[in-house]
Enzyme design. Sequence first.
Site, PDB file in Angstrom:
ATOM      1  N   LYS A   1     -20.238   8.420  18.269  1.00 41.07           N
ATOM      2  CA  LYS A   1     -20.027   7.740  16.987  1.00 41.07           C
ATOM      3  C   LYS A   1     -20.960   6.533  16.846  1.00 41.07           C
ATOM      4  O   LYS A   1     -21.602   6.333  15.808  1.00 41.07           O
ATOM      5  CB  LYS A   1     -18.557   7.307  16.892  1.00 41.07           C
ATOM      6  CG  LYS A   1     -18.236   6.399  15.738  1.00 41.07           C
ATOM      7  CD  LYS A   1     -18.315   7.088  14.399  1.00 41.07           C
ATOM      8  CE  LYS A   1     -18.244   6.083  13.294  1.00 41.07           C
ATOM      9  NZ  LYS A   1     -17.511   6.468  12.146  1.00 41.07           N
TER      10      LYS A   1
ATOM     11  N   ASN B   1     -24.193   6.192  14.086  1.00 39.56           N
ATOM     12  CA  ASN B   1     -24.309   5.132  13.075  1.00 39.56           C
ATOM     13  C   ASN B   1     -25.528   4.247  13.337  1.00 39.56           C
ATOM     14  O   ASN B   1     -26.231   3.862  12.400  1.00 39.56           O
ATOM     15  CB  ASN B   1     -23.028   4.291  13.030  1.00 39.56           C
ATOM     16  CG  ASN B   1     -21.991   4.903  12.100  1.00 39.56           C
ATOM     17  OD1 ASN B   1     -22.230   5.949  11.498  1.00 39.56           O
ATOM     18  ND2 ASN B   1     -20.856   4.268  11.966  1.00 39.56           N
TER      19      ASN B   1
ATOM     20  N   LYS C   1       0.835  -1.211   0.000  1.00 39.99           N
ATOM     21  CA  LYS C   1       0.000   0.000   0.000  1.00 39.99           C
ATOM     22  C   LYS C   1       0.866   1.257   0.000  1.00 39.99           C
ATOM     23  O   LYS C   1       0.635   2.187  -0.756  1.00 39.99           O
ATOM     24  CB  LYS C   1      -0.848   0.028   1.280  1.00 39.99           C
ATOM     25  CG  LYS C   1      -2.251  -0.479   1.123  1.00 39.99           C
ATOM     26  CD  LYS C   1      -3.000  -0.114   2.387  1.00 39.99           C
ATOM     27  CE  LYS C   1      -4.387  -0.673   2.377  1.00 39.99           C
ATOM     28  NZ  LYS C   1      -5.082  -0.382   3.628  1.00 39.99           N
TER      29      LYS C   1
ATOM     30  N   CYS D   1     -19.311  -0.300   8.355  1.00 41.75           N
ATOM     31  CA  CYS D   1     -19.552   0.383   9.632  1.00 41.75           C
ATOM     32  C   CYS D   1     -20.864   0.011  10.315  1.00 41.75           C
ATOM     33  O   CYS D   1     -20.851  -0.468  11.446  1.00 41.75           O
ATOM     34  CB  CYS D   1     -19.498   1.891   9.420  1.00 41.75           C
ATOM     35  SG  CYS D   1     -17.860   2.434   8.955  1.00 41.75           S
TER      36      CYS D   1
ATOM     37  N   LYS E   1     -22.923   0.186  -1.873  1.00 36.88           N
ATOM     38  CA  LYS E   1     -23.644   1.395  -2.285  1.00 36.88           C
ATOM     39  C   LYS E   1     -22.848   1.986  -3.438  1.00 36.88           C
ATOM     40  O   LYS E   1     -21.759   1.485  -3.757  1.00 36.88           O
ATOM     41  CB  LYS E   1     -23.775   2.395  -1.135  1.00 36.88           C
ATOM     42  CG  LYS E   1     -22.430   2.906  -0.644  1.00 36.88           C
ATOM     43  CD  LYS E   1     -22.591   4.060   0.313  1.00 36.88           C
ATOM     44  CE  LYS E   1     -21.235   4.665   0.632  1.00 36.88           C
ATOM     45  NZ  LYS E   1     -21.304   5.801   1.513  1.00 36.88           N
TER      46      LYS E   1
HETATM   47  C1  UDX Z   1     -21.379   5.228   7.354  1.00 38.40           C
HETATM   48  C2  UDX Z   1     -21.780   6.546   8.035  1.00 38.40           C
HETATM   49  O1  UDX Z   1     -22.698   7.270   7.220  1.00 38.40           O
HETATM   50  C3  UDX Z   1     -20.554   7.373   8.319  1.00 38.40           C
HETATM   51  O2  UDX Z   1     -20.911   8.557   9.022  1.00 38.40           O
HETATM   52  C4  UDX Z   1     -19.610   6.540   9.162  1.00 38.40           C
HETATM   53  O3  UDX Z   1     -18.491   7.231   9.515  1.00 38.40           O
HETATM   54  C5  UDX Z   1     -19.250   5.260   8.437  1.00 38.40           C
HETATM   55  O4  UDX Z   1     -20.449   4.534   8.160  1.00 38.40           O
HETATM   56  P1  UDX Z   1     -20.728   4.418   4.908  1.00 38.40           P
HETATM   57  O5  UDX Z   1     -20.539   3.052   5.497  1.00 38.40           O
HETATM   58  O6  UDX Z   1     -19.723   4.949   3.947  1.00 38.40           O
HETATM   59  O7  UDX Z   1     -20.834   5.515   6.077  1.00 38.40           O
HETATM   60  O8  UDX Z   1     -22.139   4.369   4.164  1.00 38.40           O
HETATM   61  P2  UDX Z   1     -23.533   5.162   4.210  1.00 38.40           P
HETATM   62  O9  UDX Z   1     -23.596   6.135   3.117  1.00 38.40           O
HETATM   63  O10 UDX Z   1     -23.818   5.646   5.564  1.00 38.40           O
HETATM   64  O11 UDX Z   1     -24.536   3.961   3.842  1.00 38.40           O
HETATM   65  C6  UDX Z   1     -24.608   2.792   4.669  1.00 38.40           C
HETATM   66  C7  UDX Z   1     -25.594   1.806   4.069  1.00 38.40           C
HETATM   67  O12 UDX Z   1     -26.919   2.286   4.190  1.00 38.40           O
HETATM   68  C8  UDX Z   1     -25.399   1.528   2.578  1.00 38.40           C
HETATM   69  O13 UDX Z   1     -25.585   0.149   2.339  1.00 38.40           O
HETATM   70  C9  UDX Z   1     -26.475   2.343   1.895  1.00 38.40           C
HETATM   71  O14 UDX Z   1     -26.881   1.852   0.643  1.00 38.40           O
HETATM   72  C10 UDX Z   1     -27.590   2.220   2.927  1.00 38.40           C
HETATM   73  N1  UDX Z   1     -28.562   3.323   2.860  1.00 38.40           N
HETATM   74  C11 UDX Z   1     -28.170   4.591   3.151  1.00 38.40           C
HETATM   75  C12 UDX Z   1     -29.888   3.044   2.547  1.00 38.40           C
HETATM   76  O15 UDX Z   1     -30.257   1.897   2.281  1.00 38.40           O
HETATM   77  N2  UDX Z   1     -30.773   4.069   2.553  1.00 38.40           N
HETATM   78  C13 UDX Z   1     -30.431   5.351   2.853  1.00 38.40           C
HETATM   79  O16 UDX Z   1     -31.305   6.217   2.857  1.00 38.40           O
HETATM   80  C14 UDX Z   1     -29.081   5.627   3.158  1.00 38.40           C
END
Ligand code: UDX
Length: 434
Positions: free
Chosen positions: A204, A208, A35, A260, A322
């Site tokens: 945190k 989440n 990396k 997460c 996502k």
């Molecule tokens: C998340 C938190 O948002 C972030 O603040 C934290 O620090 C790390 O975890 P991330 O894992 O990158 O971030 O994804 P996020 O955009 O939060 O989406 C999480 C999941 O929820 C995805 O599978 C997404 O598709 C799903 N999702 C999100 C939905 O199904 N509907 C929504 O309205 C929003």
Amino acid sequence: MKITFIGTGYVGLVSAIMMAYIGHEVTSIDIDKEKIASLKNSIIPIYEPKLEEYLKIAKEQNRIKFSTEYDDKIFASDAIFVCVGTPELPSGEANLEYIYNSIDCLINFLHEKSVIIIKSTVPPSTCKKIDSYLKAKNLNCHIVSNPEFLREGSAIEDFLNPDRVIIGVESAHAKSIIAKIYESFSLRNIPILYTDLASSELIKYVSNCFLATKIAFINEIANLSEKIGTNIEDVSLGTGLDRRIGIEFLKAGPGFGGSCFPKDILALKDLAKKNDVNINILDAVIIANNKRPFDMADKILKILEANNIKDPKITFLGLSFKSGTDDLRTSPSLEIIKILQKKEMNIIGYDPISMKYARKFIDNLECADSYLEACNNSDAVIITTEWEEFKFLDFQAIYKKMNSKIIIDLRNILDRDSIVKKGFKYFSIGRKDE
Ligand code: UDX
């Protein structure tokens, strides 16, 4: 400020590059030689939009260095950010092994003015325990909690314009250092909330888990909506426009995934259990989200059966958890594929970014080089990831390629009328389709 970052995962790498971009002098350390070699050559080992451009700027300004070595530069740092992974143990508890490994590697370079900032997601009281661990080795350093809220795929925007910065700090020296690190944020009136160490750590998890709860709730409402013939998109918007609720994270889909939410829910549940507290809502969220891929697989099977399709070929458009990321960890798309593979379905996948890693996560998944190739002779196209480009596919070409003309949109990203006009049978989430 001179800052050392430990760990070049999503959080560590984005934070290190962006801290350099806003003017700090950064050294980013990782024990993974491959990396670091690739970062030295300006190649980003993850997919995160625009991150490469920001790395280029930081390098041009000579503000970021990458290294595999813990050395004297750490001694001269104003602050050390720890950004290593805290995956779940089988019990759900967060595994702090990598945190303590990093602390052990730092030990020879610490002194009484050293400020160690824990950015990794850790259960409340971890910072205090690290403090005691170091004190037992006669090291009186300063520990700070500064959780990260950036989302994969929009990490740069989230870093530059966070809703808030959370800082758990209990020493005046550490507070003055971290205030300087975030000075450009306070000058832009971005709220900075100072708390005690454990409250910051808990914020945190609560954030989440609350977001995951919103998603699990709207997904179950989508199930109801489908049955009673209401439109989940209108229901989400109409509900979310109430400012007490908010429209974000109310989008129904195939369930939440990623690195997460699933792990943080388990860790919060474990923490509550150890403290003899029930957070019943978390159990419901886990049950609802674990069931989601089965509900989705069931929906697909019912649609195929209702259309008398035998031995179907199924195309999955979207594999990452996502859009905007190559991350396949706990991806709902892969979970649904695994369920259907057990039923010996003929499945082919396509994803614009994450395909090269798909085989690490799932056996025997055939992947196509293009979406059109994936749609060849297909009986049903399932949209599982909300990639922007999927809204603008050449549906006429897809129509010609497909066998049965069925589209199942598990993200509700397509316009039903225009898809139906092109001759497809269109099915979506949380709406009566026919
Ligand atoms: C998340 C938190 O948002 C972030 O603040 C934290 O620090 C790390 O975890 P991330 O894992 O990158 O971030 O994804 P996020 O955009 O939060 O989406 C999480 C999941 O929820 C995805 O599978 C997404 O598709 C799903 N999702 C999100 C939905 O199904 N509907 C929504 O309205 C929003």
